[in-house]
Write an enzyme that holds these catalytic residues in place. Structure first.
Site, mmCIF file in Angstrom:
data_model
loop_
_atom_site.group_PDB
_atom_site.id
_atom_site.type_symbol
_atom_site.label_atom_id
_atom_site.label_comp_id
_atom_site.label_asym_id
_atom_site.label_seq_id
_atom_site.Cartn_x
_atom_site.Cartn_y
_atom_site.Cartn_z
ATOM 1 N N CYS A 1 -4.374 51.598 23.864
ATOM 2 C CA CYS A 1 -5.721 51.854 23.340
ATOM 3 C C CYS A 1 -6.727 51.619 24.462
ATOM 4 O O CYS A 1 -6.713 50.567 25.104
ATOM 5 C CB CYS A 1 -5.995 50.912 22.164
ATOM 6 S SG CYS A 1 -7.711 50.942 21.602
ATOM 7 N N CYS B 1 -9.006 48.382 23.482
ATOM 8 C CA CYS B 1 -8.521 46.996 23.405
ATOM 9 C C CYS B 1 -7.202 46.766 24.131
ATOM 10 O O CYS B 1 -6.758 45.624 24.236
ATOM 11 C CB CYS B 1 -8.388 46.560 21.952
ATOM 12 S SG CYS B 1 -6.941 47.230 21.120
ATOM 13 N N CYS C 1 -6.745 52.746 16.004
ATOM 14 C CA CYS C 1 -6.051 51.569 16.511
ATOM 15 C C CYS C 1 -6.149 50.486 15.437
ATOM 16 O O CYS C 1 -7.250 50.131 15.018
ATOM 17 C CB CYS C 1 -6.711 51.093 17.804
ATOM 18 S SG CYS C 1 -6.093 49.497 18.367
ATOM 19 N N CYS D 1 -8.245 47.251 16.822
ATOM 20 C CA CYS D 1 -9.703 47.214 17.056
ATOM 21 C C CYS D 1 -10.453 48.284 16.276
ATOM 22 O O CYS D 1 -11.665 48.394 16.408
ATOM 23 C CB CYS D 1 -10.007 47.322 18.548
ATOM 24 S SG CYS D 1 -9.789 48.983 19.217
ATOM 25 N N CYS E 1 -1.916 63.532 17.480
ATOM 26 C CA CYS E 1 -2.783 64.282 18.383
ATOM 27 C C CYS E 1 -3.922 63.345 18.785
ATOM 28 O O CYS E 1 -4.746 62.971 17.964
ATOM 29 C CB CYS E 1 -3.301 65.502 17.612
ATOM 30 S SG CYS E 1 -4.304 66.589 18.605
HETATM 31 FE FE FE Z 1 -7.658 49.158 20.083
#
Ligand code: FE
Length: 167
Positions: A80, A83, A129, A132, A152
């Site tokens: 991510c 984060c 995510c 976060c 995607c």
């Molecule tokens: Fe994240």
């Protein structure tokens, strides 16, 4: 004797009640922690670039065939961008032709949150995510085997760490 027994029963009841109270307290605290955002929107705005903020925090989409990872073929882990949570492995990345990085599986389904997205008169599943709550992209049921899924993802929402590289 009777009195002693009652006192003991009373004492045990108090202990049990108190331990229930404590466990309730701690689970409430966990809930609070889980519901609390990792960062405030003000912090995100300060730390992310304008484009990252638009995609990650405002559910934006980068133009197809423009991102840094749609044609990226190195071995490693995609994380991510906001984060650093590990999201996808390069060996599940495939060429979908969409112009966005596409994966047929997440490293762990628990790291990806799915949310129904009815914007633009389409019924899609948004992926975020789970750590976060940043927007990653969408998941579609038209991917290859073995999962049949196509995650995607915006390149902007991803970071990359090479195998053997520093994480
Ligand atoms: Fe994240």
């Amino acid at each position: 004797m009777m009195k002693n027994g009652l006192a003991r029963l009373f004492f045990i009841t108090i202990i049990i009640a108190f331990s229930f109270y404590l466990s309730g307290q701690s689970s409430q605290e966990n809930m609070k922690e889980n519901n609390q955002p990792v960062k405030t929107e003000k912090q995100w705005k300060q730390e992310l670039t304008d484009e990252e903020y638009r995609v990650l925090r405002q559910c934006g989409t980068e133009p197809a065939f423009t991102g840094k990872y749609y044609n990226h073929k190195e071995d490693g882990t995609y994380v991510c961008a906001a984060c650093g949570a590990k999201l996808f492995r390069s060996d599940t990345k495939y060429e979908s032709g969409s112009g966005w990085p596409s994966f047929y599986a997440a490293i762990d389904k628990k790291t990806i949150k799915e949310v129904e997205d009815n914007n633009f008169s389409m019924r899609r599943i948004e992926i975020k995510c789970a750590n976060c709550d940043s927007h990653l992209g969408h998941v579609f049921p038209d991917g290859p085997k073995p999962t049949g899924l196509r995650y995607c993802v915006n390149s902007v929402s991803l970071g990359f760490s090479k195998d053997g590289g520093k994480e």
